[in-house]
Design a protein around this motif. Structure first.
Motif, PDB file in Angstrom:
ATOM      1  N   GLU A 102       0.825  -1.204   0.000  1.00 16.42           N
ATOM      2  CA  GLU A 102       0.000   0.000   0.000  1.00 16.42           C
ATOM      3  C   GLU A 102       0.864   1.262   0.000  1.00 16.42           C
ATOM      4  O   GLU A 102       0.577   2.235  -0.700  1.00 16.42           O
ATOM      5  CB  GLU A 102      -0.929  -0.003   1.217  1.00 16.42           C
ATOM      6  N   TRP A 103       1.930   1.228   0.810  1.00 19.96           N
ATOM      7  CA  TRP A 103       2.835   2.382   0.831  1.00 19.96           C
ATOM      8  C   TRP A 103       3.540   2.558  -0.519  1.00 19.96           C
ATOM      9  O   TRP A 103       3.775   3.684  -0.963  1.00 19.96           O
ATOM     10  CB  TRP A 103       3.870   2.223   1.949  1.00 19.96           C
ATOM     11  N   ASN A 104       3.871   1.466  -1.163  1.00 20.49           N
ATOM     12  CA  ASN A 104       4.481   1.562  -2.496  1.00 20.49           C
ATOM     13  C   ASN A 104       3.529   2.233  -3.492  1.00 20.49           C
ATOM     14  O   ASN A 104       3.948   3.041  -4.335  1.00 20.49           O
ATOM     15  CB  ASN A 104       4.874   0.179  -3.009  1.00 20.49           C
ATOM     16  N   LYS A 105       2.242   1.898  -3.395  1.00 20.08           N
ATOM     17  CA  LYS A 105       1.258   2.525  -4.283  1.00 20.08           C
ATOM     18  C   LYS A 105       1.158   4.029  -4.011  1.00 20.08           C
ATOM     19  O   LYS A 105       1.081   4.844  -4.931  1.00 20.08           O
ATOM     20  CB  LYS A 105      -0.106   1.867  -4.093  1.00 20.08           C
ATOM     21  N   ILE A 106       1.168   4.375  -2.705  1.00 19.20           N
ATOM     22  CA  ILE A 106       1.076   5.794  -2.348  1.00 19.20           C
ATOM     23  C   ILE A 106       2.313   6.547  -2.836  1.00 19.20           C
ATOM     24  O   ILE A 106       2.220   7.670  -3.362  1.00 19.20           O
ATOM     25  CB  ILE A 106       0.893   5.944  -0.824  1.00 19.20           C
ATOM     26  N   ARG A 107       3.490   5.933  -2.657  1.00 21.82           N
ATOM     27  CA  ARG A 107       4.717   6.571  -3.142  1.00 21.82           C
ATOM     28  C   ARG A 107       4.671   6.761  -4.659  1.00 21.82           C
ATOM     29  O   ARG A 107       5.086   7.805  -5.189  1.00 21.82           O
ATOM     30  CB  ARG A 107       5.930   5.729  -2.756  1.00 21.82           C
ATOM     31  N   ALA A 108       4.184   5.753  -5.377  1.00 25.53           N
ATOM     32  CA  ALA A 108       4.087   5.847  -6.837  1.00 25.53           C
ATOM     33  C   ALA A 108       3.128   6.963  -7.247  1.00 25.53           C
ATOM     34  O   ALA A 108       3.401   7.725  -8.195  1.00 25.53           O
ATOM     35  CB  ALA A 108       3.632   4.510  -7.420  1.00 25.53           C
ATOM     36  N   MET A 109       2.007   7.086  -6.523  1.00 25.18           N
ATOM     37  CA  MET A 109       1.060   8.161  -6.814  1.00 25.18           C
ATOM     38  C   MET A 109       1.689   9.529  -6.558  1.00 25.18           C
ATOM     39  O   MET A 109       1.496  10.475  -7.337  1.00 25.18           O
ATOM     40  CB  MET A 109      -0.201   7.995  -5.962  1.00 25.18           C
ATOM     41  N   CYS A 110       2.459   9.629  -5.483  1.00 27.32           N
ATOM     42  CA  CYS A 110       3.125  10.903  -5.173  1.00 27.32           C
ATOM     43  C   CYS A 110       4.144  11.267  -6.252  1.00 27.32           C
ATOM     44  O   CYS A 110       4.271  12.439  -6.639  1.00 27.32           O
ATOM     45  CB  CYS A 110       3.804  10.814  -3.813  1.00 27.32           C
ATOM     46  N   ILE A 111       4.873  10.262  -6.728  1.00 27.63           N
ATOM     47  CA  ILE A 111       5.871  10.527  -7.776  1.00 27.63           C
ATOM     48  C   ILE A 111       5.187  10.968  -9.063  1.00 27.63           C
ATOM     49  O   ILE A 111       5.621  11.922  -9.727  1.00 27.63           O
ATOM     50  CB  ILE A 111       6.738   9.273  -8.002  1.00 27.63           C
ATOM     51  N   ASP A 112       4.096  10.284  -9.431  1.00 27.37           N
ATOM     52  CA  ASP A 112       3.357  10.689 -10.636  1.00 27.37           C
ATOM     53  C   ASP A 112       2.822  12.108 -10.496  1.00 27.37           C
ATOM     54  O   ASP A 112       2.887  12.909 -11.443  1.00 27.37           O
ATOM     55  CB  ASP A 112       2.201   9.718 -10.894  1.00 27.37           C
ATOM     56  N   LEU A 113       2.295  12.420  -9.315  1.00 30.83           N
ATOM     57  CA  LEU A 113       1.782  13.773  -9.078  1.00 30.83           C
ATOM     58  C   LEU A 113       2.905  14.798  -9.142  1.00 30.83           C
ATOM     59  O   LEU A 113       2.750  15.871  -9.740  1.00 30.83           O
ATOM     60  CB  LEU A 113       1.091  13.815  -7.716  1.00 30.83           C
ATOM     61  N   MET A 114       4.039  14.473  -8.526  1.00 26.81           N
ATOM     62  CA  MET A 114       5.176  15.387  -8.517  1.00 26.81           C
ATOM     63  C   MET A 114       5.654  15.683  -9.940  1.00 26.81           C
ATOM     64  O   MET A 114       5.922  16.840 -10.302  1.00 26.81           O
ATOM     65  CB  MET A 114       6.315  14.773  -7.704  1.00 26.81           C
ATOM     66  N   LEU A 115       5.731  14.640 -10.766  1.00 28.18           N
ATOM     67  CA  LEU A 115       6.261  14.821 -12.115  1.00 28.18           C
ATOM     68  C   LEU A 115       5.265  15.522 -13.030  1.00 28.18           C
ATOM     69  O   LEU A 115       5.602  16.496 -13.707  1.00 28.18           O
ATOM     70  CB  LEU A 115       6.653  13.460 -12.701  1.00 28.18           C
ATOM     71  N   LYS A 117       2.331  17.141 -12.410  1.00 25.40           N
ATOM     72  CA  LYS A 117       1.661  18.378 -12.001  1.00 25.40           C
ATOM     73  C   LYS A 117       2.618  19.507 -11.653  1.00 25.40           C
ATOM     74  O   LYS A 117       2.252  20.682 -11.752  1.00 25.40           O
ATOM     75  CB  LYS A 117       0.753  18.104 -10.789  1.00 25.40           C
ATOM     76  N   PHE A 118       3.819  19.177 -11.253  1.00 26.63           N
ATOM     77  CA  PHE A 118       4.721  20.218 -10.762  1.00 26.63           C
ATOM     78  C   PHE A 118       6.004  20.344 -11.597  1.00 26.63           C
ATOM     79  O   PHE A 118       6.289  21.407 -12.152  1.00 26.63           O
ATOM     80  CB  PHE A 118       5.079  19.959  -9.288  1.00 26.63           C
ATOM     81  N   LEU A 119       6.774  19.252 -11.672  1.00 28.72           N
ATOM     82  CA  LEU A 119       8.102  19.369 -12.271  1.00 28.72           C
ATOM     83  C   LEU A 119       8.063  19.446 -13.796  1.00 28.72           C
ATOM     84  O   LEU A 119       8.697  20.330 -14.390  1.00 28.72           O
ATOM     85  CB  LEU A 119       8.974  18.190 -11.824  1.00 28.72           C
ATOM     86  N   TYR A 120       7.367  18.525 -14.444  1.00 31.51           N
ATOM     87  CA  TYR A 120       7.354  18.526 -15.910  1.00 31.51           C
ATOM     88  C   TYR A 120       6.840  19.845 -16.495  1.00 31.51           C
ATOM     89  O   TYR A 120       7.465  20.398 -17.413  1.00 31.51           O
ATOM     90  CB  TYR A 120       6.529  17.352 -16.432  1.00 31.51           C
ATOM     91  N   PRO A 121       5.717  20.391 -16.022  1.00 36.60           N
ATOM     92  CA  PRO A 121       5.273  21.689 -16.565  1.00 36.60           C
ATOM     93  C   PRO A 121       6.293  22.810 -16.350  1.00 36.60           C
ATOM     94  O   PRO A 121       6.501  23.644 -17.238  1.00 36.60           O
ATOM     95  CB  PRO A 121       3.970  21.964 -15.807  1.00 36.60           C
ATOM     96  N   LYS A 122       6.923  22.807 -15.167  1.00 29.26           N
ATOM     97  CA  LYS A 122       7.921  23.846 -14.889  1.00 29.26           C
ATOM     98  C   LYS A 122       9.132  23.687 -15.798  1.00 29.26           C
ATOM     99  O   LYS A 122       9.620  24.662 -16.391  1.00 29.26           O
ATOM    100  CB  LYS A 122       8.347  23.771 -13.424  1.00 29.26           C
ATOM    101  N   PHE A 123       9.620  22.457 -15.940  1.00 26.98           N
ATOM    102  CA  PHE A 123      10.789  22.217 -16.786  1.00 26.98           C
ATOM    103  C   PHE A 123      10.466  22.461 -18.256  1.00 26.98           C
ATOM    104  O   PHE A 123      11.335  22.872 -19.027  1.00 26.98           O
ATOM    105  CB  PHE A 123      11.301  20.793 -16.587  1.00 26.98           C
ATOM    106  N   GLN A 124       9.225  22.206 -18.640  1.00 27.38           N
ATOM    107  CA  GLN A 124       8.820  22.479 -20.025  1.00 27.38           C
ATOM    108  C   GLN A 124       8.905  23.969 -20.325  1.00 27.38           C
ATOM    109  O   GLN A 124       9.411  24.372 -21.381  1.00 27.38           O
ATOM    110  CB  GLN A 124       7.392  21.976 -20.267  1.00 27.38           C
TER     111      GLN A 124
END
Length: 315
Positions: A102-115, A117-124
């Motif tokens: 379950e924690w692995n799923k939550i971590r994966a969701m956080c990474i997807d959200l981070m990339l 919603k936040f990092l990819y648009p900024k880096f773009q």
């Protein structure tokens, strides 16, 4: 977010980023073979580091004009494995209890959200600004090089004055003709001293009329050429320059060369010249810039733009 993580992801995004582009419905009609975006009309997984010269600037402008749509991607289309999967491995625990999964799923969701919603648009946005800046720098360098080629023109010298080091010593008088491709616009001929000062000028309102349309046009046009002939007889220039606006410049050169040849045959003062008067064609781009600049307007406030252009190209 850890600055080191942000740094690594930014570096990888810059190295891996690719662009997919497609024309819109309007772009399908507007982007033809003579459009600068024709060669990049369809792009699939094109790495950003393969853009050359001002390609990205044209692409960016086409997107702003609604002619194309662009998608930035860090992963190849058609491949299930993504860069996000590589990151998730570093944050996933290799255990099989329910809590760990379950924690692995939550971590994966956080990474997807981070990339996504936040990092990819900024880096773009950052990458887009870098690509735009590089394309603009290229354009400015090309403009600077072109301007340098325009202004490094050496002064005209008579062939028997090879030892003369400056145009003022040579005493070369220049007759400069600036014509307009619009028959309703007025053309000008101006004579310049060896220092580039205006000695005299004449208006040529009918020199670009089509003489095959009517006898009246032919009469008006011949009257302007007679005025040029008298102007040459009075001022006796050393060289004649014609600004090239169209193929009509070749016609003007041919007619002026015949006029000069007739003067040298008929007039004694032209027979005693050190060398025949040459008729040259010259570029008008720099002269046009000067004629519309503040410097040109302040130097010759009462002169029309076409006359200022003739002065600049003669200089």
């Amino acid at each position: 977010l850890d600055p080191l993580v942000r740094y690594v992801i930014r570096r990888e995004y810059t190295l891996r980023c690719m662009i997919n582009a497609r024309p819109t419905r309007l772009g399908m009609q507007s982007i033809t073979e003579d459009h600068p975006c024709y060669t990049i009309k369809y792009l699939t997984n094109k790495p950003v580091n393969t853009f050359t010269k001002d390609q990205f600037l044209h692409l960016y402008q086409a997107v702003k004009d609604g002619l194309m749509t662009v998608e930035y991607s860090i992963d190849n289309k058609g491949i299930s494995h993504t860069y996000a999967d590589d990151i998730k491995r570093s944050y996933t625990r290799d255990e099989y209890s329910d809590n760990v999964l379950e924690w692995n799923k939550i971590r994966a969701m956080c990474i997807d959200l981070m990339l996504t919603k936040f990092l990819y648009p900024k880096f773009q946005r950052e990458l887009e600004e870098i690509l735009l800046d590089e394309a603009k720098q290229y354009v400015m360098k090309q403009c600077s090089k072109c301007l340098n080629d325009w202004i490094k023109m050496a002064p005209y010298r008579l062939s028997n004055d090879e030892n003369v080091t400056s145009i003022s010593d040579a005493g070369v008088r220049v007759l400069s003709i600036s014509y307009s491709t619009d028959p309703d616009d007025v053309s000008f001929a101006v004579i310049l001293s060896s220092e580039g000062q205006v000695m005299d000028f004449i208006r040529l309102p009918n020199i670009m009329l089509r003489d095959n349309y009517s006898p009246e046009n032919r009469t008006k046009k011949d009257k302007d050429f007679d005025a040029i002939r008298e102007f040459i007889k009075q001022r006796v220039p050393d060289v004649i320059c014609i600004g090239v606006e169209s193929r009509d410049a070749f016609y003007l050169r041919t007619r002026l060369e015949k006029m000069v040849s007739d003067l040298q045959h008929d007039e004694e003062q032209f027979q005693n010249l050190p060398e025949p008067i040459k008729v040259l064609l010259c570029d008008t781009e720099l002269a046009k810039i000067y004629s519309k600049s503040r410097k040109g307007e302040s130097d010759f406030r009462d002169y029309p733009s076409k006359l200022r252009q003739a002065i600049s190209q003669g200089r």
